[in-house]
Design a protein around this motif. Structure first.
Motif, mmCIF file in Angstrom:
data_model
loop_
_atom_site.group_PDB
_atom_site.id
_atom_site.type_symbol
_atom_site.label_atom_id
_atom_site.label_comp_id
_atom_site.label_asym_id
_atom_site.label_seq_id
_atom_site.Cartn_x
_atom_site.Cartn_y
_atom_site.Cartn_z
ATOM 1 N N LYS A 304 109.498 6.865 -3.496
ATOM 2 C CA LYS A 304 110.933 6.542 -3.390
ATOM 3 C C LYS A 304 111.516 7.110 -2.091
ATOM 4 O O LYS A 304 112.296 6.441 -1.397
ATOM 5 C CB LYS A 304 111.668 7.138 -4.604
ATOM 6 C CG LYS A 304 113.160 6.891 -4.579
ATOM 7 C CD LYS A 304 113.834 7.592 -5.758
ATOM 8 C CE LYS A 304 115.350 7.368 -5.693
ATOM 9 N NZ LYS A 304 116.031 8.081 -6.786
ATOM 10 N N ALA A 307 110.521 5.018 0.797
ATOM 11 C CA ALA A 307 111.323 3.786 0.807
ATOM 12 C C ALA A 307 112.731 4.072 1.332
ATOM 13 O O ALA A 307 113.272 3.308 2.135
ATOM 14 C CB ALA A 307 111.377 3.199 -0.604
ATOM 15 N N ARG A 308 113.302 5.174 0.905
ATOM 16 C CA ARG A 308 114.657 5.529 1.352
ATOM 17 C C ARG A 308 114.695 5.699 2.878
ATOM 18 O O ARG A 308 115.583 5.199 3.554
ATOM 19 C CB ARG A 308 115.103 6.828 0.672
ATOM 20 C CG ARG A 308 116.574 7.179 0.897
ATOM 21 C CD ARG A 308 116.938 8.508 0.281
ATOM 22 N NE ARG A 308 116.409 9.661 1.012
ATOM 23 C CZ ARG A 308 116.950 10.176 2.114
ATOM 24 N NH1 ARG A 308 118.039 9.661 2.625
ATOM 25 N NH2 ARG A 308 116.380 11.216 2.726
ATOM 26 N N GLU A 311 114.104 2.170 4.653
ATOM 27 C CA GLU A 311 114.961 1.028 4.299
ATOM 28 C C GLU A 311 115.685 0.477 5.536
ATOM 29 O O GLU A 311 116.363 1.205 6.268
ATOM 30 C CB GLU A 311 115.966 1.409 3.221
ATOM 31 C CG GLU A 311 116.774 0.209 2.754
ATOM 32 C CD GLU A 311 117.147 0.285 1.276
ATOM 33 O OE1 GLU A 311 117.309 1.407 0.767
ATOM 34 O OE2 GLU A 311 117.255 -0.793 0.651
ATOM 35 N N GLY A 312 115.485 -0.819 5.775
ATOM 36 C CA GLY A 312 116.161 -1.465 6.905
ATOM 37 C C GLY A 312 115.547 -1.159 8.264
ATOM 38 O O GLY A 312 116.013 -1.627 9.295
ATOM 39 N N GLY A 337 111.225 -1.543 -6.990
ATOM 40 C CA GLY A 337 111.633 -2.128 -5.714
ATOM 41 C C GLY A 337 111.231 -1.329 -4.476
ATOM 42 O O GLY A 337 111.472 -1.748 -3.349
ATOM 43 N N TYR A 338 110.581 -0.175 -4.676
ATOM 44 C CA TYR A 338 110.228 0.667 -3.521
ATOM 45 C C TYR A 338 109.136 0.030 -2.667
ATOM 46 O O TYR A 338 109.160 0.100 -1.435
ATOM 47 C CB TYR A 338 109.759 2.056 -3.964
ATOM 48 C CG TYR A 338 110.731 2.781 -4.860
ATOM 49 C CD1 TYR A 338 112.111 2.670 -4.683
ATOM 50 C CD2 TYR A 338 110.258 3.612 -5.887
ATOM 51 C CE1 TYR A 338 112.993 3.335 -5.516
ATOM 52 C CE2 TYR A 338 111.137 4.281 -6.720
ATOM 53 C CZ TYR A 338 112.499 4.141 -6.540
ATOM 54 O OH TYR A 338 113.351 4.795 -7.359
ATOM 55 N N ASP A 340 108.455 -3.056 -2.167
ATOM 56 C CA ASP A 340 109.050 -4.137 -1.387
ATOM 57 C C ASP A 340 109.697 -3.601 -0.098
ATOM 58 O O ASP A 340 109.499 -4.159 0.995
ATOM 59 C CB ASP A 340 110.113 -4.799 -2.274
ATOM 60 C CG ASP A 340 110.246 -6.266 -1.941
ATOM 61 O OD1 ASP A 340 109.221 -6.850 -1.558
ATOM 62 O OD2 ASP A 340 111.363 -6.793 -2.031
ATOM 63 N N ILE A 341 110.446 -2.539 -0.229
ATOM 64 C CA ILE A 341 111.130 -1.953 0.935
ATOM 65 C C ILE A 341 110.103 -1.467 1.965
ATOM 66 O O ILE A 341 110.227 -1.720 3.165
ATOM 67 C CB ILE A 341 112.042 -0.776 0.495
ATOM 68 C CG1 ILE A 341 113.158 -1.289 -0.417
ATOM 69 C CG2 ILE A 341 112.613 -0.037 1.704
ATOM 70 C CD1 ILE A 341 113.972 -0.197 -1.084
ATOM 71 N N ARG A 344 108.376 -4.445 3.609
ATOM 72 C CA ARG A 344 109.274 -5.137 4.547
ATOM 73 C C ARG A 344 109.360 -4.379 5.883
ATOM 74 O O ARG A 344 109.533 -4.981 6.943
ATOM 75 C CB ARG A 344 110.665 -5.312 3.943
ATOM 76 C CG ARG A 344 110.945 -6.776 3.592
ATOM 77 C CD ARG A 344 112.355 -6.958 3.074
ATOM 78 N NE ARG A 344 112.451 -6.551 1.690
ATOM 79 C CZ ARG A 344 113.498 -5.905 1.147
ATOM 80 N NH1 ARG A 344 114.522 -5.578 1.885
ATOM 81 N NH2 ARG A 344 113.486 -5.587 -0.125
ATOM 82 N N ALA A 345 109.216 -3.072 5.787
ATOM 83 C CA ALA A 345 109.239 -2.265 7.020
ATOM 84 C C ALA A 345 107.900 -2.333 7.753
ATOM 85 O O ALA A 345 107.763 -1.828 8.872
ATOM 86 C CB ALA A 345 109.585 -0.818 6.674
#
Lengths: 400, 139
Positions: A304, A307-308, A311-312, A337-338, A340-341, A344-345
């Motif tokens: 987590k 992911a934090r 994110e983005g 959902g972690y 996925d984040i 995506r990065a």
């Protein structure tokens, strides 16, 4: 060692050759330590590794018809298919050894957790249970944090105990042998997981074999901090048990931890020792080719956090980014959902896999970054920078 | 040339018999840090660095390093036929017992005399773990 009639029958081979071999090993260990008898274990964890020695023993048992009598979980090897599709150049003979190892653990009836932190989810001992847990973080975690009892097992002795359902009574299974040996005075604030990693590295190196008792720890360490301490202190040294009176379960006071005896030795840890330990671990700086996280396997909380921080963001083109975790944790991280984040990065979350496996051969001559000194210790990679998770993420984004 | 023979009692951990020239190490040994094909010790700064374990009766205090690498190390030596013929140790630990068991090399401890006083590198040593004896011939 005294054997019951039933244990004698196992040793004679009346329950099959595989179980007989397991018993022969346990009897040799019992004789080495002058154990008076064998006692039941409720569960075991075999530090499978996918190497040739591992293969020899698990096939010896599996081919001899042995089956685990109590829940016996397994350590990560690697996801052969996943890495083969990705890199296409794992040496064939090594991949074949790994495949056979994984198949033999299945035949022997083990719980195929392929996780190095099974005590969090797949195979959890209770306080006071007698178990046989190999794997560097598992042995001290189970003894100290959970308060179950295990010796510093090898993969084979743990598997043998899982098959027979017993182990010789010696070492840390006996209360008198669980007493503290070294007093460690912590005179610095331990801020985060990485501080506990450095503490483990330093204390393990200073003590070697022994049971440290800590003073000066001012707050409850988190699960992840304790895992990191366990993993490192049992790699730089051989720490199978420790006490933080007030926070770990077995002794409420320092005096109780030493069972009334005086410490053999005293050590003080200040911010200077931790800083020096961190410096000792570095072999390079600058540009990196990959980031490797999850040694030991990351918990859901750690995934987590990755992911934090990601994110983005976008991981640098020249950097591969890996998070190793258990299949159980990845499933939860996917749902939540972690994963996925992270994907995506540009990162990967990989299961069943240890950082010390031939699947990483693509990085043999590359420079990496990690928050785990254990990752650097195995020397599978050219150079490894060891730092906090936040620094690893920052470097992954910048490429250096 | 004068030679003498001494027989000492010992405690069997892994059974069997093995004989050969003694190689004494006062430092603990990690089998992973040897050349798996020749048996030459590669550990930098180790007192046995550059010496060959193959076919020797190895006298050492104890094993060291993580269970996985220690066991795999001795296993690789044995599969290249360059493992020691027998091992005499002072302090036994679980991983060493497992390592010796896997490769069927006799392992004994508790010699009735300090093994580092009784045995020198170059002595001819017979270990009979079954009888619980170590025979030392000095040339």
């Amino acid at each position: 060692m005294h054997l019951t009639k039933d244990e004698e029958r196992i040793l004679k081979g009346e329950y099959g050759e595989g179980t007989q071999k397991a018993m022969e090993l346990l009897v040799a260990i019992g004789d080495a330590y002058d154990a008076e008898k064998m006692i039941p274990v409720s569960r075991a964890h075999a530090a499978s590794s996918g190497q040739e020695g591992d293969l020899y023993f698990v096939e010896l048992l599996a081919n001899g018809g042995a089956r685990c009598k109590v829940p016996t979980s397994t350590n990560p090897v690697y996801d052969i298919e996943y890495f083969h599709n990705l890199f296409d150049f794992i040496p064939k003979d090594e991949a074949e050894v790994a495949r056979r190892v994984m198949e033999a653990y299945k035949r022997v009836g083990a719980t195929l957790s392929w996780s190095c932190v099974p005590y969090l989810a797949e195979n959890i001992p209770l306080y006071g249970e007698t178990v046989a847990f190999s794997e560097s973080s598992a042995t001290p975690y189970v003894n100290s944090v959970i308060g179950a009892r295990t010796n510093r097992e090898a993969a084979q002795s743990a598997l043998a105990a899982g098959v027979v359902g017993k182990t010789p009574k010696y070492g840390l299974l006996v209360k008198e042998n669980r007493k503290g040996t070294h007093l460690v005075k912590v005179q610095t604030a331990l801020k985060d997981e990485f501080d506990y990693t450095l503490l483990g590295y330093y204390v393990g190196k200073q003590i070697g074999y022994g049971t440290p008792v800590f003073t000066g720890v001012t707050r409850q360490p988190s699960t992840e901090e304790l895992i990191n301490f366990c993993a490192m202190s049992n790699v730089s040294g051989a720490i199978s048990m420790f006490y933080i009176p007030g926070f770990t379960v077995e002794a409420q006071t320092v005096k109780e931890a030493f069972q009334g005896d005086a410490p053999q030795d005293k050590i003080t840890v200040t911010s200077r020792e931790l800083k020096r330990a961190c410096e000792e671990l570095q072999t390079t700086s600058g540009k990196i080719d990959f980031v490797m996280l999850g040694c030991p396997h990351y918990t859901l909380k750690q995934v987590k956090e990755v992911a934090r921080l990601l994110e983005g963001k976008k991981i640098h083109d020249g950097v591969s980014f890996w998070v190793c975790t258990s299949a159980t944790t990845k499933m939860l991280a996917e749902r939540t959902g972690y994963v996925d984040i992270i994907e995506r990065a540009g990162g990967h979350v990989v299961v069943d896999t240890c950082i010390d496996e031939p699947c990483w051969i693509a990085y043999k001559n590359k420079v990496g970054m990690t928050d785990s000194p254990k990752c650097a210790y195995y020397r599978r990679f050219k150079d490894v920078i060891v730092s906090r998770l936040q620094d690893c993420i920052e470097a992954a984004i910048k490429g250096k | 040339m004068k030679s003498s023979e001494t027989v000492l009692k010992c405690h069997k951990i892994i059974g069997g018999r093995g004989e050969g020239e003694a190689l004494v190490s006062h430092e603990s040994i990690c089998f992973y840090l040897t050349d798996p094909k020749t048996g030459v010790v590669r550990e930098k700064g180790h007192e046995l660095a550059g010496k060959n374990l193959a076919g020797k009766v190895l006298v050492f205090p104890s094993g060291k390093a993580s269970s996985v690498v220690q066991i795999d190390g001795l296993f690789k030596l044995a599969s290249h036929n360059v493992a020691p013929k027998a091992m005499i140790v002072k302090d036994v630990e679980t991983v060493l017992v497992v390592s010796a068991f896997m490769v069927k090399v006799p392992l004994v401890d508790r010699l009735e005399r300090d093994p580092f006083e009784a045995i020198q590198t170059g002595d001819f040593v017979k270990v009979d773990a079954e009888k619980g004896t170590v025979t030392i011939k000095r040339q």
